[in-house]
Design an enzyme around this catalytic site. Structure first.
Site, PDB file in Angstrom:
ATOM      1  N   ASP A   7       0.312  -1.130  -0.023  1.00 10.80           N
ATOM      2  CA  ASP A   7       0.051  -0.562   0.237  1.00 10.80           C
ATOM      3  C   ASP A   7       0.542   0.797   0.124  1.00 10.80           C
ATOM      4  O   ASP A   7       1.891   1.019  -0.181  1.00 10.80           O
ATOM      5  CB  ASP A   7      -0.997  -0.191   1.308  1.00 10.80           C
ATOM      6  CG  ASP A   7      -0.446  -0.257   2.450  1.00 10.80           C
ATOM      7  OD1 ASP A   7       0.656   0.003   2.671  1.00 10.80           O
ATOM      8  OD2 ASP A   7      -1.177   0.242   3.597  1.00 10.80           O
ATOM      9  N   CYS A  64       3.649  -2.749   3.862  1.00 13.04           N
ATOM     10  CA  CYS A  64       2.217  -1.527   3.907  1.00 13.04           C
ATOM     11  C   CYS A  64       3.387  -1.172   5.496  1.00 13.04           C
ATOM     12  O   CYS A  64       4.165  -0.826   5.538  1.00 13.04           O
ATOM     13  CB  CYS A  64       1.387  -2.110   4.571  1.00 13.04           C
ATOM     14  SG  CYS A  64       1.394  -3.645   6.229  1.00 13.04           S
ATOM     15  N   THR A  66       2.835  -0.730   8.643  1.00 13.99           N
ATOM     16  CA  THR A  66       3.371  -1.919   9.884  1.00 13.99           C
ATOM     17  C   THR A  66       3.730  -3.318   9.845  1.00 13.99           C
ATOM     18  O   THR A  66       5.076  -3.849  10.348  1.00 13.99           O
ATOM     19  CB  THR A  66       2.926  -2.161  11.001  1.00 13.99           C
ATOM     20  OG1 THR A  66       1.605  -2.692  10.463  1.00 13.99           O
ATOM     21  CG2 THR A  66       2.418  -0.429  11.121  1.00 13.99           C
ATOM     22  N   HIS A  97      12.554 -22.123   9.379  1.00 16.14           N
ATOM     23  CA  HIS A  97      11.856 -22.876  10.246  1.00 16.14           C
ATOM     24  C   HIS A  97      10.073 -22.995   9.890  1.00 16.14           C
ATOM     25  O   HIS A  97       9.811 -23.554   9.518  1.00 16.14           O
ATOM     26  CB  HIS A  97      11.146 -22.515  11.979  1.00 16.14           C
ATOM     27  CG  HIS A  97      13.042 -22.719  12.507  1.00 16.14           C
ATOM     28  ND1 HIS A  97      12.654 -22.455  14.059  1.00 16.14           N
ATOM     29  CD2 HIS A  97      14.177 -22.857  12.003  1.00 16.14           C
ATOM     30  CE1 HIS A  97      14.305 -22.848  14.362  1.00 16.14           C
ATOM     31  NE2 HIS A  97      14.849 -23.206  13.305  1.00 16.14           N
ATOM     32  N   HIS A 132      10.330 -29.494  11.232  1.00 15.88           N
ATOM     33  CA  HIS A 132      10.140 -27.502  11.277  1.00 15.88           C
ATOM     34  C   HIS A 132       8.982 -28.671   9.779  1.00 15.88           C
ATOM     35  O   HIS A 132       7.589 -27.963   9.907  1.00 15.88           O
ATOM     36  CB  HIS A 132      10.578 -26.700  10.365  1.00 15.88           C
ATOM     37  CG  HIS A 132      11.672 -26.582  11.290  1.00 15.88           C
ATOM     38  ND1 HIS A 132      10.985 -26.163  12.771  1.00 15.88           N
ATOM     39  CD2 HIS A 132      13.049 -27.049  11.797  1.00 15.88           C
ATOM     40  CE1 HIS A 132      12.266 -25.700  13.304  1.00 15.88           C
ATOM     41  NE2 HIS A 132      13.332 -26.579  12.751  1.00 15.88           N
TER      42      HIS A 132
HETATM   43  C1  RB5 Z   1      -1.668   2.420   6.197  1.00 11.95           C
HETATM   44  O1  RB5 Z   1      -2.070   3.615   6.846  1.00 11.95           O
HETATM   45  C2  RB5 Z   1      -1.066   1.526   7.852  1.00 11.95           C
HETATM   46  O2  RB5 Z   1      -2.934   1.667   8.099  1.00 11.95           O
HETATM   47  C3  RB5 Z   1      -1.178   0.573   6.345  1.00 11.95           C
HETATM   48  O3  RB5 Z   1      -0.111   1.073   5.900  1.00 11.95           O
HETATM   49  C4  RB5 Z   1      -0.249  -0.858   7.709  1.00 11.95           C
HETATM   50  O4  RB5 Z   1       0.360  -0.332   8.595  1.00 11.95           O
HETATM   51  C5  RB5 Z   1      -1.897  -1.692   7.968  1.00 11.95           C
HETATM   52  O5  RB5 Z   1      -1.859  -2.172   8.569  1.00 11.95           O
END
Ligand code: RB5
Length: 151
Positions: A7, A64, A66, A97, A132
């Site tokens: 994203d 993304c 996080t 693993h 594993h």
């Molecule tokens: C987008 O703002 C953010 O929520 C997305 O990139 C991600 O971190 C979601 O898990």
């Protein structure tokens, strides 16, 4: 062949990893997003995870902000083992693993150089197999039981 998807929160890191793959001569396809406009991560996670799940591609890397959202969507797909790695050790273990077929990275969390090293170690490490593999077989069995019971 490696499918890449992000994203807006993972876009910059995806671009950096594309250059790493080019440097290493590894074939990839960028499934988007292609601009910094705000988009929804499930749309791009689905593009990659569906094709890893159905065998069209062997591996994927998702990005993304996080890495959490992409992990959640990717792991909905049968046969996908998406690993959210946070450092070199987890990136290495994700292959050795867990034989993760999708690596997930947080673009707002990881320094670029670390993320590049993480991708390299995930690509270069072998799957250890043995005990594993037995654990992965248990996951596959549960996936198939769930699919049968839901149909
Ligand atoms: C987008 O703002 C953010 O929520 C997305 O990139 C991600 O971190 C979601 O898990």
């Amino acid at each position: 062949m490696i499918l890449l998807g992000s994203d807006h929160g993972g876009l910059a890191l995806k671009e950096s990893i594309k250059s790493l793959l080019e440097e290493r001569g590894i074939e990839f396809e960028d499934c988007g997003t292609y601009s910094t406009d705000s988009v929804d991560y499930p749309d791009f996670g689905e593009k990659v995870a569906r094709r890893v799940s159905n065998g069209e591609a062997e591996k994927g890397i998702l990005f993304c902000g996080t890495g959490i959202g992409m992990s959640i969507i990717a792991n909905k797909f049968i046969g996908v083992r998406a690993a959210l790695a946070t450092d070199l050790f987890t990136a290495q273990m994700a292959k050795e693993h867990n034989n993760a077929n999708i690596l997930v990275l947080g673009g707002r969390v990881l320094p670029e150089e670390l993320a590049r090293s993480m991708v390299a170690i995930w690509l270069d490490s072998p799957f250890d197999g043995g005990r594993h593999q037995k654990r992965l077989d248990k996951i596959s069995q549960i996936e198939h039981e769930l699919r049968r019971n839901n149909s």
